[in-house]
Design an enzyme around this catalytic site. Structure first.
Site, PDB file in Angstrom:
ATOM      1  N   CYS A  95      68.500  60.433  26.626  1.00 17.60           N
ATOM      2  CA  CYS A  95      68.488  59.010  26.979  1.00 17.60           C
ATOM      3  C   CYS A  95      68.651  58.101  25.757  1.00 17.60           C
ATOM      4  O   CYS A  95      69.734  58.058  25.199  1.00 17.60           O
ATOM      5  CB  CYS A  95      67.232  58.723  27.802  1.00 17.60           C
ATOM      6  SG  CYS A  95      67.458  57.293  28.876  1.00 17.60           S
ATOM      7  N   ARG A 129      69.624  48.560  36.257  1.00 27.58           N
ATOM      8  CA  ARG A 129      68.878  49.708  35.751  1.00 27.58           C
ATOM      9  C   ARG A 129      69.051  50.904  36.686  1.00 27.58           C
ATOM     10  O   ARG A 129      68.925  50.759  37.905  1.00 27.58           O
ATOM     11  CB  ARG A 129      67.400  49.329  35.596  1.00 27.58           C
ATOM     12  CG  ARG A 129      66.499  50.449  35.132  1.00 27.58           C
ATOM     13  CD  ARG A 129      65.164  49.929  34.662  1.00 27.58           C
ATOM     14  NE  ARG A 129      65.286  49.273  33.369  1.00 27.58           N
ATOM     15  CZ  ARG A 129      65.190  49.910  32.192  1.00 27.58           C
ATOM     16  NH1 ARG A 129      64.971  51.209  32.144  1.00 27.58           N
ATOM     17  NH2 ARG A 129      65.317  49.244  31.073  1.00 27.58           N
ATOM     18  N   HIS A 193      65.416  63.128  32.258  1.00 26.57           N
ATOM     19  CA  HIS A 193      64.020  63.352  31.904  1.00 26.57           C
ATOM     20  C   HIS A 193      63.470  64.326  32.948  1.00 26.57           C
ATOM     21  O   HIS A 193      64.135  64.652  33.921  1.00 26.57           O
ATOM     22  CB  HIS A 193      63.220  62.052  31.992  1.00 26.57           C
ATOM     23  CG  HIS A 193      63.718  60.964  31.094  1.00 26.57           C
ATOM     24  ND1 HIS A 193      63.577  60.987  29.734  1.00 26.57           N
ATOM     25  CD2 HIS A 193      64.339  59.798  31.385  1.00 26.57           C
ATOM     26  CE1 HIS A 193      64.090  59.872  29.216  1.00 26.57           C
ATOM     27  NE2 HIS A 193      64.562  59.138  30.193  1.00 26.57           N
TER      28      HIS A 193
END
Ligand code: GLN
Length: 238
Positions: A95, A129, A193
């Site tokens: 990320c 997002r 993640h």
């Protein structure tokens, strides 16, 4: 890595980029190596310290915009990671850590910020997002099963020629163009993640195989498989 020596893991900048549980990637590598009788030494390198060049696998995680900018400045100035990768070390960058590896990424106001230029990728801000589960079919040359994890980022990433997507996205946003992450040489970048290596032991073993330079015996992955099945069945059509 010589057969009688220790596998050296380097966890970069835990004081800046360790907000999404990505340190779990280090634990998974340590465990999967040790379960195969490989001795492991892990170094946590804080942002005030020099990045050693002698590691076998380097890991860097995700984080918020400002620490990401600071991490990029310090890593670029330090130069240790560049030298390590040039000598053949492996890298897993997640990320914010993934975006930093490229030439530019989007800062907290979307302004272009200089990355460390280790690989030919560039990132900017997406329309919104990307938050939620992320899954994809890994590049077939890697020989690993479906990738799973979760994402939480504003950035979108474009890969330059010669840099291959890590996966074709089936759920979620990833790079923002139907692909997720990247790989080139022994460098892997990803938006996953989970931590990524707990969700994807195949990816963990790929990094270990690159570092050790030999195939590794399989492990009992019952619990990893349960987690994968549970997460994938929640998002993929049956
Ligand atoms: N700040 C970056 C973005 O929003 C990275 C976020 C993260 O590491 N999860 O794209």
């Amino acid at each position: 890595m010589p057969s009688d020596s220790v596998l050296r893991l380097v966890w970069i900048y835990p004081d800046l980029l360790s907000t999404y549980g990505d340190q779990g990637n280090v634990l998974v590598l340590e465990q999967r190596a040790q379960r195969r009788g490989i001795a492991v030494e892990t170094l946590h390198v804080r942002s005030a310290d020099a990045v050693p060049e002698s590691g076998d696998i380097y890991l860097i995680g995700g984080g918020e915009d400002r620490p990401q900018i600071l991490a990029s400045e310090r890593l670029r100035r330090d130069g240790g990671l560049h030298r390590a990768v040039a000598r053949g070390a492996s890298l897993l960058a997640v990320c914010a850590g993934y975006q930093i590896m490229g030439t530019t990424f989007g800062g907290e106001e979307g302004q272009p910020v200089e990355g460390i230029g280790l690989i030919d990728i560039s990132s900017g801000r997406g329309a919104g997002r990307a938050v939620g589960e992320l899954a994809g079919e890994a590049d077939t040359v890697l020989g690993i099963p479906t990738l799973t994890g979760f994402e939480n980022h504003m950035g979108v990433t474009r890969l330059g020629p010669g840099v291959r997507p890590l996966a074709r996205t089936t759920v979620g946003t990833g790079n923002g163009d139907g692909t997720e992450g990247c790989h080139i040489g022994k460098v892997v970048g990803t938006y996953l993640h989970g931590p990524a290596l707990a969700r994807n032991p195949g990816l963990a073993d790929l990094l270990l195989t690159w570092a050790v330079g030999a195939q590794l015996p399989p492990l009992d992955d019952t619990w990893f498989e349960r987690l994968r099945r549970e997460r994938l069945s929640a998002v993929l059509p049956r």
